[in-house]
Design a protein around this motif. Structure first.
Motif: not given
Length: 438
Positions: A368-390
């Motif tokens: 899934x390709x998700x459009x974002x405004x700042x791809x680097x910041x979003x990829x490192x966001x704590x809630x994103x990292x937590x979702x990946x770990x889950x």
């Protein structure tokens, strides 16, 4: 400045990638890679903004005293090949590849048609900040057109060691892009009966609902014409995906498995090794182990595949996206060469594409390709990292998740492999929802 991404400089034409920037890049490349009396090759795909950007790049190069040989609308691998064939100091391809029409990009090749490394790109960026005394009079670079460019490239791909394709019917989706002339000609010259679709570029329709990013048209055409297979290129024809006679998708992973086995059988696979990226399906690794072939894994991006190929002098590498590299035939991914070699294997073995593809059984995968405004910041966001770990915990070794920023667009890509398609889809959608909410 960080202008160069994983595949050159890319952005919305006339907004991010302006004529002024294109001219400055042309001049900077000439100062960094060229010299007075040197020659540079310039080609483009057919998108409308390419006309403007070509003029700007050419002006920048010529202003530095470097001659320009324009090769017109040709695939990226053709420009790379011709950079070496014409003995040019460097080459420039103006294309945004598989991106939508409003985008465009500038790729620069060094001597011999090789992609530049980070050091060379940094040197060009540094030149953007400098000024130099420009030549005048007879010192200004001259501009001419290469009338034999397409013929030279077709002759080159025709020298690939392939079996006659007589009796094979192939549908070719040219994406209204740079392959529109070259691909049908190359396949016909090899003996195939070619039905070309989406081969009428008007500058605005490139990649528009067609080509390697939209396989519906080629699947429908294969069924309608009872063809043996279909091939789909992207806008600059450095990629090739396929569909079998029933319209089933044959992605880059499967193509690599087919070609690797063929090359190993022929003694052409250096160190019995295939190079691919972390995006490749685990099914590829299983198939290669069964065939006794080693796999080296790189980061995502053809430049990393190319670096590993050159470092180990390996003979085959590529990406799931259909970007396949055969260094003995091309310095970068060449979708037309890939198509020729794939059909050659069919002709050699007498097997259908579906039969050849059965050598690999991929794990169900969702991307899934998700459009974002700042791809680097979003990829490192704590809630994103937590979702990946889950998700990693839930998969418990029975699959994998890979999240990464796109190298060419403001997207974050979420890829999940699992034992069942429904599980992969559910988990990918869960993470994508978190990514989109950041």
């Amino acid at each position: 400045m960080g202008l160069f991404g994983t595949d050159g400089v890319r952005g919305v034409a006339n907004a991010d990638l302006t004529a002024e920037l294109a001219m400055a890049l042309g001049a900077a490349a000439a100062r960094s890679l060229g010299h007075r009396s040197a020659v540079a090759i310039v080609g483009r795909d057919p998108r409308a903004s390419g006309e403007m950007l070509e003029a700007a790049v050419v002006a920048g190069i010529a202003a530095e005293g470097v001659d320009v040989l324009r090769v017109g609308v040709l695939p990226t691998p053709a420009v790379a090949y011709l950079t070496g064939a014409y003995g040019a100091a460097f080459g420039v391809m103006i294309s945004a590849s598989h991106n939508p029409m409003p985008d465009n990009g500038i790729k620069i090749f060094g001597v011999g048609g090789h992609k530049l490394d980070d050091v060379a790109e940094a040197a060009i960026e540094a030149q953007l900040e400098t000024t130099a005394v420009r030549p005048t009079g007879a010192g200004i670079g001259r501009v001419r057109d290469a009338a034999d460019a397409l013929d030279r490239y077709l002759h080159h791909v025709g020298t690939a060691d392939i079996h006659s394709l007589d009796g094979l019917t192939v549908v070719v989706d040219c994406a209204h892009g740079a392959a529109s002339d070259a691909a049908p000609l190359a396949y016909r010259e090899a003996g195939a009966h070619v039905i070309d679709i989406n081969a009428d570029p008007d500058g605005l329709n490139i990649n528009d609902g067609c080509g390697s990013t939209h396989l519906g048209p080629v699947q429908a055409a294969v069924r309608a014409h009872n063809a043996h297979l279909g091939l789909a290129h992207d806008g600059d024809a450095d990629r090739c995906l396929a569909v079998d006679a029933d319209g089933n998708v044959i992605d880059g992973d499967v193509i690599m498995v087919v070609l690797a086995k063929a090359m190993a059988e022929a003694g052409e696979l250096t160190d019995n090794t295939l190079v691919t990226t972390v995006m490749s399906n685990q099914g590829l690794h299983i198939a290669m182990r069964a065939a006794g072939i080693d796999v080296k894994v790189t980061a995502v991006g053809d430049r990393y595949v190319l670096e590993e190929l050159r470092a180990g002098q390996f003979a085959l590498g590529g990406e799931q996206s259909g970007h396949i590299v055969l260094p003995s035939l091309a310095t970068t991914g060449d979708g037309i060469v890939t198509g020729l070699r794939l059909m050659s294997r069919m002709a050699q073995t007498g097997q259908s594409l579906a039969e050849l593809a059965s050598a690999m059984r991929g794990l169900p995968q969702t991307l899934i390709n998700v459009p974002v405004s700042d791809k680097q910041a979003v990829a490192q966001a704590p809630q994103v990292l937590a979702a990946v770990a889950e998700v990693e915990s839930e998969l418990a070794g029975n699959g994998r998740i890979l999240l990464r920023p796109s190298g060419t667009e403001q997207l974050v890509r979420v890829m999940v492999e699992a034992g069942e398609q429904s599980i992969a889809q559910r988990l990918a959608e869960r993470v994508a929802q978190v990514v989109g909410a950041v």
